[in-house]
Design a protein around this motif. Structure first.
Motif, short mmCIF file in Angstrom:
data_model
loop_
_atom_site.label_atom_id
_atom_site.label_comp_id
_atom_site.label_asym_id
_atom_site.label_seq_id
_atom_site.Cartn_x
_atom_site.Cartn_y
_atom_site.Cartn_z
N VAL A 1 1.39 -6.96 13.67
CA VAL A 1 1.96 -5.81 12.97
C VAL A 1 3.40 -5.62 13.42
O VAL A 1 3.67 -5.54 14.62
N ILE A 2 4.30 -5.58 12.45
CA ILE A 2 5.69 -5.24 12.71
C ILE A 2 5.91 -3.83 12.16
O ILE A 2 5.70 -3.58 10.98
N MET A 3 6.31 -2.94 13.03
CA MET A 3 6.59 -1.57 12.62
C MET A 3 8.02 -1.51 12.09
O MET A 3 8.93 -2.13 12.66
N ILE A 4 8.21 -0.77 11.01
CA ILE A 4 9.53 -0.57 10.43
C ILE A 4 9.71 0.93 10.24
O ILE A 4 8.86 1.57 9.62
N SER A 5 10.79 1.48 10.81
CA SER A 5 10.96 2.92 10.71
C SER A 5 12.41 3.35 10.85
O SER A 5 13.20 2.68 11.50
N ALA B 1 0.86 -1.19 0.00
CA ALA B 1 0.00 0.00 0.00
C ALA B 1 0.89 1.24 0.00
O ALA B 1 2.00 1.23 0.56
N GLU B 2 0.41 2.30 -0.60
CA GLU B 2 1.16 3.56 -0.66
C GLU B 2 1.06 4.36 0.63
O GLU B 2 1.91 5.19 0.92
N ASN B 3 -0.01 4.12 1.39
CA ASN B 3 -0.22 4.88 2.62
C ASN B 3 -1.13 4.09 3.56
O ASN B 3 -1.65 3.04 3.19
N GLU C 1 -1.25 6.19 13.35
CA GLU C 1 -2.71 6.25 13.13
C GLU C 1 -3.23 4.96 12.52
O GLU C 1 -4.29 4.46 12.92
N THR C 2 -2.49 4.42 11.57
CA THR C 2 -2.90 3.17 10.93
C THR C 2 -2.91 2.03 11.93
O THR C 2 -3.87 1.25 12.00
N LEU C 3 -1.87 1.93 12.75
CA LEU C 3 -1.80 0.90 13.77
C LEU C 3 -2.96 1.02 14.76
O LEU C 3 -3.59 0.02 15.11
N GLU C 4 -3.27 2.24 15.17
CA GLU C 4 -4.41 2.45 16.09
C GLU C 4 -5.71 1.94 15.47
O GLU C 4 -6.50 1.28 16.15
N GLN C 5 -5.91 2.22 14.20
CA GLN C 5 -7.15 1.79 13.55
C GLN C 5 -7.19 0.27 13.37
O GLN C 5 -8.24 -0.34 13.51
N ILE C 6 -6.05 -0.34 13.06
CA ILE C 6 -6.00 -1.80 12.93
C ILE C 6 -6.38 -2.44 14.25
O ILE C 6 -7.21 -3.35 14.31
N LYS C 7 -5.78 -1.97 15.34
CA LYS C 7 -6.01 -2.59 16.65
C LYS C 7 -7.38 -2.25 17.23
O LYS C 7 -7.88 -2.97 18.10
N ALA C 8 -8.03 -1.19 16.73
CA ALA C 8 -9.37 -0.84 17.20
C ALA C 8 -10.46 -1.61 16.46
O ALA C 8 -11.61 -1.67 16.91
N ASP C 9 -10.12 -2.22 15.34
CA ASP C 9 -11.09 -2.94 14.51
C ASP C 9 -11.12 -4.42 14.93
O ASP C 9 -10.10 -5.11 14.84
N THR C 10 -12.26 -4.90 15.38
CA THR C 10 -12.36 -6.28 15.86
C THR C 10 -12.00 -7.31 14.79
O THR C 10 -11.51 -8.38 15.10
N ALA C 11 -12.21 -6.98 13.53
CA ALA C 11 -11.88 -7.91 12.45
C ALA C 11 -10.38 -7.92 12.13
O ALA C 11 -9.89 -8.88 11.54
N LEU C 12 -9.66 -6.89 12.53
CA LEU C 12 -8.25 -6.78 12.17
C LEU C 12 -7.29 -6.87 13.35
O LEU C 12 -6.11 -7.11 13.17
N ASP D 1 5.26 1.02 8.04
CA ASP D 1 6.21 2.12 8.23
C ASP D 1 5.51 3.23 9.03
O ASP D 1 4.30 3.42 8.89
N ILE D 2 6.26 3.94 9.82
CA ILE D 2 5.68 5.06 10.57
C ILE D 2 5.50 6.27 9.68
O ILE D 2 4.46 6.93 9.71
N MET D 3 6.50 6.56 8.86
CA MET D 3 6.48 7.75 8.02
C MET D 3 5.79 7.45 6.69
O MET D 3 6.42 6.90 5.79
N MET D 4 4.50 7.79 6.62
CA MET D 4 3.73 7.59 5.39
C MET D 4 2.86 8.80 5.14
O MET D 4 2.46 9.48 6.08
N PRO D 5 2.55 9.07 3.88
CA PRO D 5 1.63 10.17 3.57
C PRO D 5 0.18 9.78 3.90
O PRO D 5 -0.11 8.61 4.13
N VAL D 6 -0.68 10.73 3.95
CA VAL D 6 -2.13 10.59 4.16
C VAL D 6 -2.45 10.17 5.59
O VAL D 6 -3.15 10.86 6.29
#
Length: 113
Positions: free
Chosen positions: A64-68, A17-19, A48-59, A38-43
């Motif tokens: 998740v491995i963070m790379i930065s 994914a691009e962002n 923020e992406t990690l927070e949304q993944i972990k807040a979603d019961t389906a996801l 990655d931590i540094m992404m546009p959009v």
């Protein structure tokens, strides 16, 4: 670069994914065994992406491995607190990357019924 390296090492079922927003859309459309984020992404940044993944019961159970390039302790701690399973600094060590990705995928496979 990361996807090419993983592909060369035998991990062939990859999506990129691009962002963060695009990553979440992709994850909503099909199952994923592991996310490298990655931590540094546009959009939408990686936090923020990690927070949304972990807040979603389906996801939330997708590892998740963070790379930065940010190797500050505060960033590592923030990612772990938000639910990341691991954190790899850039530039990543290819042997360590392969070992961690392989270990998470083996663990995921072993937990399947």
């Amino acid at each position: 670069m990361l996807s090419r390296r993983l592909n060369r090492e035998g991990f062939d079922n990859l999506a990129m994914a691009e962002n963060g927003k695009q990553a979440l859309e992709m994850m909503a459309g099909r199952p994923f065994d592991l996310v490298l984020l990655d931590i540094m992404m546009p959009v939408m940044n990686g936090y923020e992406t990690l927070e949304q993944i972990k807040a979603d019961t389906a996801l939330r159970d997708v590892p998740v491995i963070m790379i930065s390039a940010l190797d500050e302790l505060d960033s590592v701690v923030r990612c772990i607190k938000l639910g990341a399973e691991d954190y790899l600094p850039k530039p990543f060590n290819p042997v360590l990357l392969h070992a961690r990705v392989g270990a998470f995928l083996e663990k995921k496979e072993a937990s399947r019924p």
